[in-house]
Design an enzyme around this catalytic site. Structure first.
Site, PDB file in Angstrom:
ATOM      1  N   GLY A 158       0.813  -1.214   0.000  1.00 40.65           N
ATOM      2  CA  GLY A 158       0.000   0.000   0.000  1.00 40.65           C
ATOM      3  C   GLY A 158       0.847   1.264   0.000  1.00 40.65           C
ATOM      4  N   ARG A 186      -1.926  -8.985  -1.946  1.00 40.02           N
ATOM      5  CA  ARG A 186      -1.664  -8.941  -3.392  1.00 40.02           C
ATOM      6  C   ARG A 186      -0.180  -8.647  -3.609  1.00 40.02           C
ATOM      7  NH1 ARG A 186      -1.517  -3.056  -4.518  1.00 40.02           N
ATOM      8  NH2 ARG A 186      -2.117  -2.087  -2.556  1.00 40.02           N
ATOM      9  N   ASP A 244      -2.973 -12.925   4.085  1.00 37.68           N
ATOM     10  CA  ASP A 244      -4.172 -12.199   4.498  1.00 37.68           C
ATOM     11  C   ASP A 244      -4.055 -11.942   6.007  1.00 37.68           C
ATOM     12  OD1 ASP A 244      -6.658 -11.420   5.344  1.00 37.68           O
ATOM     13  OD2 ASP A 244      -7.758 -13.055   4.361  1.00 37.68           O
ATOM     14  N   TYR A 269     -14.726   3.983   8.907  1.00 39.09           N
ATOM     15  CA  TYR A 269     -13.272   3.928   9.096  1.00 39.09           C
ATOM     16  C   TYR A 269     -12.886   4.541  10.447  1.00 39.09           C
ATOM     17  CZ  TYR A 269      -8.384   5.324   7.996  1.00 39.09           C
ATOM     18  OH  TYR A 269      -7.031   5.529   7.992  1.00 39.09           O
TER      19      TYR A 269
HETATM   20  C1  AKB Z   1      -8.173   8.697   4.471  1.00 37.99           C
HETATM   21  O1  AKB Z   1      -8.373   9.732   3.814  1.00 37.99           O
HETATM   22  O2  AKB Z   1      -9.040   7.837   4.672  1.00 37.99           O
HETATM   23  C2  AKB Z   1      -6.811   8.485   5.090  1.00 37.99           C
HETATM   24  C3  AKB Z   1      -6.743   9.000   6.496  1.00 37.99           C
HETATM   25  C4  AKB Z   1      -6.817  10.446   6.769  1.00 37.99           C
HETATM   26  O3  AKB Z   1      -6.602   8.226   7.397  1.00 37.99           O
HETATM   27  N1  AKB Z   1      -5.812   9.122   4.292  1.00 37.99           N
END
Ligand code: AKB
Length: 313
Positions: free
Chosen positions: A12, A37, A53, A143
């Protein structure tokens, strides 16, 4: 002292540069890169690479035993924009991979963990400017919820089981070696690519959306510095606020125009605008400065010069 390091999510945006940096510091043979990957040839050829994974505990445990791993950097995650589309997958990836690594440390199979948190742990009720280390945290994104929960688990495993886990709340990260994927701050990388390729960029955030940002070299420096700090000095075991600069799409566009005068930006905010609106516009990182001497090297001007220079080359 020799140590063996495993990077999960090595292909990443952060993982790639972290792998190169750690191989430079500890030697290619000491740093095992892994991802679900394959990544760039450079990354896969410069040291050992495992297709792995991070949510699969048994395979992870096997790899850790095989390479006699001491430290794990868990960089695999689903970022803010993609996580809104796949909430359950995001939760499973972001949380299960963290539990796996925390449990390995609890069972003394590894000694130290780095796990990245994010400015996404903050939410619409958090003070927006100079957001303190300890403040209201009511994230409104999938998130952000996973990162805030992760922080609580890191703190819990440290205090309850003595796990040496360290973490940083990364702002948006700007890099030229690997593109980000699925984040809200990704525009600040795309804009440089488009400025050079097309002389124009259509931004998915509005012009005044100011967000905390950082050049990748600073993020890697902070990560290595925090991991090298003596354990007693790492006072925060949830995650440290970390800051370098803050700007809006309009400000970065003006900065790019100084190098590419014909560059044009237009604005067409989409669902990512709501995510950005829930995040702080600047961060108080005095705790990181005080505990382990954090200080960034890159401002917007320096970042723009390095980004345009390298992408052009
Ligand atoms: C996102 O935009 O999701 C990330 C972050 C700020 O953690 N770059």
């Amino acid at each position: 002292m020799h140590k063996s390091i495993l990077i999960l999510g090595a292909c990443g945006q952060i993982g790639t540069e972290l792998t190169f940096a750690l191989r430079e510091t500890y030697g290619n043979e000491s740093v095992i890169a892994s991802d679900i990957r394959e990544g760039s040839e450079n990354l896969m050829d410069s040291g050992s690479f495992e297709l792995l994974d991070a949510t699969d505990y048994d395979v992870l445990e096997e790899v850790v035993a095989y390479y006699e791993i001491d430290e794990v950097y868990l960089m695999a995650a689903m970022l803010s924009a993609t996580a809104e589309k796949f909430p359950e997958r995001a939760w499973n990836l972001n949380m299960n991979s963290l539990f796996n690594v925390l449990n390995l440390a609890k069972d003394k199979k590894i000694k130290k963990i780095f796990w990245p948190s994010s400015i996404a742990v903050f939410g619409p009720n958090t003070p927006k400017t100079n957001t303190p280390q300890n403040t209201i945290m009511e994230p409104s994104t999938v998130y952000g919820i996973s990162k805030q929960s992760g922080e609580r688990w890191c703190d819990y495993y440290h205090h309850k089981f003595g796990v040496d886990v360290r973490s940083l709340r990364y702002p948006g990260l700007i890099s030229w070696k690997t593109q980000p994927g699925g984040g809200t701050t990704d525009y600040a990388v795309e804009i440089y690519h488009k400025a050079l390729a097309e002389g124009a960029y259509g931004c998915f955030l509005n012009e005044d959306t100011k967000l905390p940002m950082m050049f990748m070299d600073d993020a890697i420096k902070a990560t290595q510095q925090l991991m090298a700090t003596e354990a007693e000095k790492v006072k925060v075991r949830s995650s440290y606020n970390l800051s370098a600069m803050s700007f809006s799409p309009k400000e970065i566009a003006q900065n790019i125009k100084e190098h590419i005068p014909e560059f044009e930006i237009s604005y067409k905010p989409d669902f990512r605008q709501d995510i950005a609106d829930s995040w702080p516009n600047s961060i108080d990182d005095s705790k990181a400065r005080q505990d382990w001497g954090w200080k960034p090297d890159f401002d917007l001007e320096k970042t723009t010069k390095v980004m345009l220079g390298n992408l052009k080359a």
